[in-house]
Motif scaffolding. Sequence first.
Motif, PDB file in Angstrom:
ATOM      1  N   ALA A 119       0.836  -1.208   0.000  1.00 25.48           N
ATOM      2  CA  ALA A 119       0.000   0.000   0.000  1.00 25.48           C
ATOM      3  C   ALA A 119       0.866   1.252   0.000  1.00 25.48           C
ATOM      4  CB  ALA A 119      -0.915   0.005   1.217  1.00 25.48           C
ATOM      5  N   THR A 120       0.432   2.275  -0.716  1.00 28.77           N
ATOM      6  CA  THR A 120       1.105   3.571  -0.707  1.00 28.77           C
ATOM      7  C   THR A 120       0.146   4.613  -0.134  1.00 28.77           C
ATOM      8  OG1 THR A 120       0.420   4.028  -2.983  1.00 28.77           O
ATOM      9  CG2 THR A 120       2.574   2.987  -2.670  1.00 28.77           C
ATOM     10  N   ARG A 121       0.695   5.813   0.138  1.00 31.76           N
ATOM     11  CA  ARG A 121      -0.127   6.852   0.771  1.00 31.76           C
ATOM     12  C   ARG A 121       0.392   8.227   0.395  1.00 31.76           C
ATOM     13  NH1 ARG A 121      -1.509   7.097   7.305  1.00 31.76           N
ATOM     14  NH2 ARG A 121      -2.942   8.872   7.223  1.00 31.76           N
ATOM     15  N   SER A 122      -0.528   9.190   0.204  1.00 34.83           N
ATOM     16  CA  SER A 122      -0.172  10.579  -0.086  1.00 34.83           C
ATOM     17  C   SER A 122      -0.518  11.451   1.110  1.00 34.83           C
ATOM     18  CB  SER A 122      -0.918  11.084  -1.330  1.00 34.83           C
ATOM     19  OG  SER A 122      -0.564  10.331  -2.469  1.00 34.83           O
ATOM     20  N   LEU A 123       0.387  12.372   1.445  1.00 37.65           N
ATOM     21  CA  LEU A 123       0.176  13.269   2.582  1.00 37.65           C
ATOM     22  C   LEU A 123       0.430  14.708   2.160  1.00 37.65           C
ATOM     23  CD1 LEU A 123       2.234  11.376   5.337  1.00 37.65           C
ATOM     24  CD2 LEU A 123      -0.250  11.307   5.037  1.00 37.65           C
ATOM     25  N   MET A 133       4.325   8.124   0.375  1.00 37.51           N
ATOM     26  CA  MET A 133       4.925   7.041   1.148  1.00 37.51           C
ATOM     27  C   MET A 133       4.832   5.735   0.370  1.00 37.51           C
ATOM     28  SD  MET A 133       3.432   7.905   4.980  1.00 37.51           S
ATOM     29  CE  MET A 133       4.378   6.549   5.716  1.00 37.51           C
ATOM     30  N   ASP A 134       5.965   5.057   0.248  1.00 37.10           N
ATOM     31  CA  ASP A 134       5.995   3.754  -0.398  1.00 37.10           C
ATOM     32  C   ASP A 134       5.385   2.710   0.533  1.00 37.10           C
ATOM     33  OD1 ASP A 134       6.534   1.781  -2.224  1.00 37.10           O
ATOM     34  OD2 ASP A 134       8.685   1.706  -1.865  1.00 37.10           O
ATOM     35  N   ALA A 135       5.198   1.494   0.023  1.00 33.77           N
ATOM     36  CA  ALA A 135       4.667   0.402   0.833  1.00 33.77           C
ATOM     37  C   ALA A 135       5.594   0.093   2.003  1.00 33.77           C
ATOM     38  CB  ALA A 135       4.486  -0.842  -0.034  1.00 33.77           C
ATOM     39  N   ALA A 136       5.017  -0.387   3.101  1.00 33.03           N
ATOM     40  CA  ALA A 136       5.758  -0.799   4.294  1.00 33.03           C
ATOM     41  C   ALA A 136       6.685   0.306   4.790  1.00 33.03           C
ATOM     42  CB  ALA A 136       6.537  -2.073   4.019  1.00 33.03           C
ATOM     43  N   LEU A 153      11.344   6.151   9.640  1.00 30.25           N
ATOM     44  CA  LEU A 153      11.553   4.966  10.468  1.00 30.25           C
ATOM     45  C   LEU A 153      11.801   3.721   9.636  1.00 30.25           C
ATOM     46  CD1 LEU A 153       8.634   5.640  12.977  1.00 30.25           C
ATOM     47  CD2 LEU A 153      11.058   6.128  13.321  1.00 30.25           C
ATOM     48  N   SER A 154      11.122   3.627   8.504  1.00 28.00           N
ATOM     49  CA  SER A 154      11.305   2.478   7.623  1.00 28.00           C
ATOM     50  C   SER A 154      10.742   2.813   6.257  1.00 28.00           C
ATOM     51  CB  SER A 154      10.604   1.232   8.196  1.00 28.00           C
ATOM     52  OG  SER A 154       9.212   1.457   8.319  1.00 28.00           O
ATOM     53  N   GLY A 155      11.206   2.092   5.239  1.00 27.94           N
ATOM     54  CA  GLY A 155      10.667   2.256   3.908  1.00 27.94           C
ATOM     55  C   GLY A 155      11.249   3.436   3.144  1.00 27.94           C
ATOM     56  N   GLU A 156      10.421   4.049   2.303  1.00 27.23           N
ATOM     57  CA  GLU A 156      10.877   5.128   1.427  1.00 27.23           C
ATOM     58  C   GLU A 156       9.797   6.190   1.287  1.00 27.23           C
ATOM     59  OE1 GLU A 156      12.786   5.835  -3.071  1.00 27.23           O
ATOM     60  OE2 GLU A 156      12.210   3.811  -2.402  1.00 27.23           O
ATOM     61  N   ILE A 157      10.229   7.444   1.172  1.00 20.82           N
ATOM     62  CA  ILE A 157       9.302   8.549   0.937  1.00 20.82           C
ATOM     63  C   ILE A 157       9.831   9.422  -0.197  1.00 20.82           C
ATOM     64  CG2 ILE A 157       8.284   8.668   3.239  1.00 20.82           C
ATOM     65  CD1 ILE A 157      10.298  10.834   3.954  1.00 20.82           C
ATOM     66  N   TYR A 158       8.879  10.027  -0.914  1.00 18.53           N
ATOM     67  CA  TYR A 158       9.186  10.989  -1.974  1.00 18.53           C
ATOM     68  C   TYR A 158       8.544  12.306  -1.565  1.00 18.53           C
ATOM     69  CZ  TYR A 158       8.455  13.465  -6.410  1.00 18.53           C
ATOM     70  OH  TYR A 158       8.400  14.411  -7.396  1.00 18.53           O
ATOM     71  N   ILE A 159       9.324  13.406  -1.624  1.00 16.70           N
ATOM     72  CA  ILE A 159       8.883  14.685  -1.071  1.00 16.70           C
ATOM     73  C   ILE A 159       8.984  15.786  -2.112  1.00 16.70           C
ATOM     74  CG2 ILE A 159       9.281  16.396   0.752  1.00 16.70           C
ATOM     75  CD1 ILE A 159      10.751  14.108   2.268  1.00 16.70           C
ATOM     76  N   GLU A 160       7.947  16.591  -2.181  1.00 20.04           N
ATOM     77  CA  GLU A 160       7.966  17.841  -2.926  1.00 20.04           C
ATOM     78  C   GLU A 160       7.809  18.963  -1.894  1.00 20.04           C
ATOM     79  OE1 GLU A 160       4.997  17.791  -5.941  1.00 20.04           O
ATOM     80  OE2 GLU A 160       5.820  16.022  -6.961  1.00 20.04           O
ATOM     81  N   THR A 161       8.900  19.663  -1.605  1.00 24.87           N
ATOM     82  CA  THR A 161       8.852  20.671  -0.553  1.00 24.87           C
ATOM     83  C   THR A 161       8.166  21.943  -1.059  1.00 24.87           C
ATOM     84  OG1 THR A 161      11.047  21.508  -1.151  1.00 24.87           O
ATOM     85  CG2 THR A 161      10.940  19.810   0.546  1.00 24.87           C
ATOM     86  N   PRO A 244      10.536   8.630  -8.165  1.00 24.52           N
ATOM     87  CA  PRO A 244      10.722   7.192  -7.955  1.00 24.52           C
ATOM     88  C   PRO A 244       9.750   6.358  -8.784  1.00 24.52           C
ATOM     89  CG  PRO A 244      10.740   8.362  -5.857  1.00 24.52           C
ATOM     90  CD  PRO A 244      10.312   9.355  -6.895  1.00 24.52           C
ATOM     91  N   ALA A 245      10.234   5.236  -9.291  1.00 24.02           N
ATOM     92  CA  ALA A 245       9.409   4.385 -10.154  1.00 24.02           C
ATOM     93  C   ALA A 245       8.174   3.870  -9.421  1.00 24.02           C
ATOM     94  CB  ALA A 245      10.244   3.217 -10.664  1.00 24.02           C
ATOM     95  N   TRP A 246       8.280   3.619  -8.100  1.00 24.77           N
ATOM     96  CA  TRP A 246       7.141   3.067  -7.374  1.00 24.77           C
ATOM     97  C   TRP A 246       5.965   4.041  -7.319  1.00 24.77           C
ATOM     98  CZ3 TRP A 246       5.892   5.998  -3.156  1.00 24.77           C
ATOM     99  CH2 TRP A 246       6.902   6.732  -2.538  1.00 24.77           C
ATOM    100  N   THR A 247       6.227   5.337  -7.460  1.00 29.93           N
ATOM    101  CA  THR A 247       5.115   6.293  -7.485  1.00 29.93           C
ATOM    102  C   THR A 247       4.298   6.144  -8.755  1.00 29.93           C
ATOM    103  OG1 THR A 247       6.440   8.065  -8.486  1.00 29.93           O
ATOM    104  CG2 THR A 247       6.409   7.947  -6.081  1.00 29.93           C
TER     105      THR A 247
END
Length: 321
Positions: A119-123, A133-136, A153-161, A244-247
Amino acid sequence: MAKRHHPDIHPRILAEAAEWFAVLGSGATSQTEQQQWQAWLASHPAHRAAWSRVEFFTHKFDGLPTQTAAAALGSPDMQRRQALKNLAVLAVVGFSGFELWRSDYLSGWRADYRTGIGATRSLSLADGSHVEMDAASAIDVDFSTDLRRIRLLSGEIYIETAPDSNGRYRPFVVDSAEGRVRAIGTRFSVRQQHEQSHTSVYAGAVEITPSGLGASRQTLSAGQQAHFSAQAIAPIQATELNQPAWTQGFLLADNQPLSEFVVQLNRYRHGYITCAPEIAELRIVGAYPIHDTDRILAELEKTLPVKVSQVSPLWVRIERR
């Protein structure tokens, strides 16, 4: 900056040790399984440590009354191998629960934001910045009067500041276990791996500061990426991606070792996938759909000299064909 605690044995490795305990304790072990277990045991020091822990804690159940043991294992009609695996898992979790609570696996459940397997998530953050947020994955967000901080804490995030909406300049940083990544008007990603972090820059720039005493900091510009530990930053490499490709729903491999690819693939599939040591360095290239892991495993069998075995409902093993 305080350094995050690293458990000495990852829960996934403990689970693998529990599976092997069940296989070897079933009373019907083949010579091939014996050889595979020996290969697994010798492939990493953490495997030996996990095996010792499972053996130690399962022996603590030796004196349990029959009815108590049956309750712990589940149905009295359960197959011996499954029962042994349940006992091993119960033993490890029961007697080392406090250590697992402090681990990455469980710290995610206490995080401000988290995602599950696959699962992914947008914030949207309070300052207008956007986070994928990438899975896990799991993060904490801490915006103070003088700092905008994300703790990965874990996994990967992609950020647009976004420009600070507070009316004053507050640096935007991502803290991982190995150091700090400071945004300089940018789009970037940060991934937490075992004892190292990775960051890629897609627009603007970032400054990496490893957490180790005396470690040198370094600036990365758009189109660059690098791994870093607490002590040093690895040589900078190029990235041609726009994000990132996962996005975009893909897991990308560019001449990547199979073992590293499997680590990433585990983020999108319930249970766990293991890779035999003798094929760990096989190279893989391609873009794979993260929402169809069965298709990915089938493609691996087509393109590499490997076979995929469903050892149990939650364990897939990749080994040489």
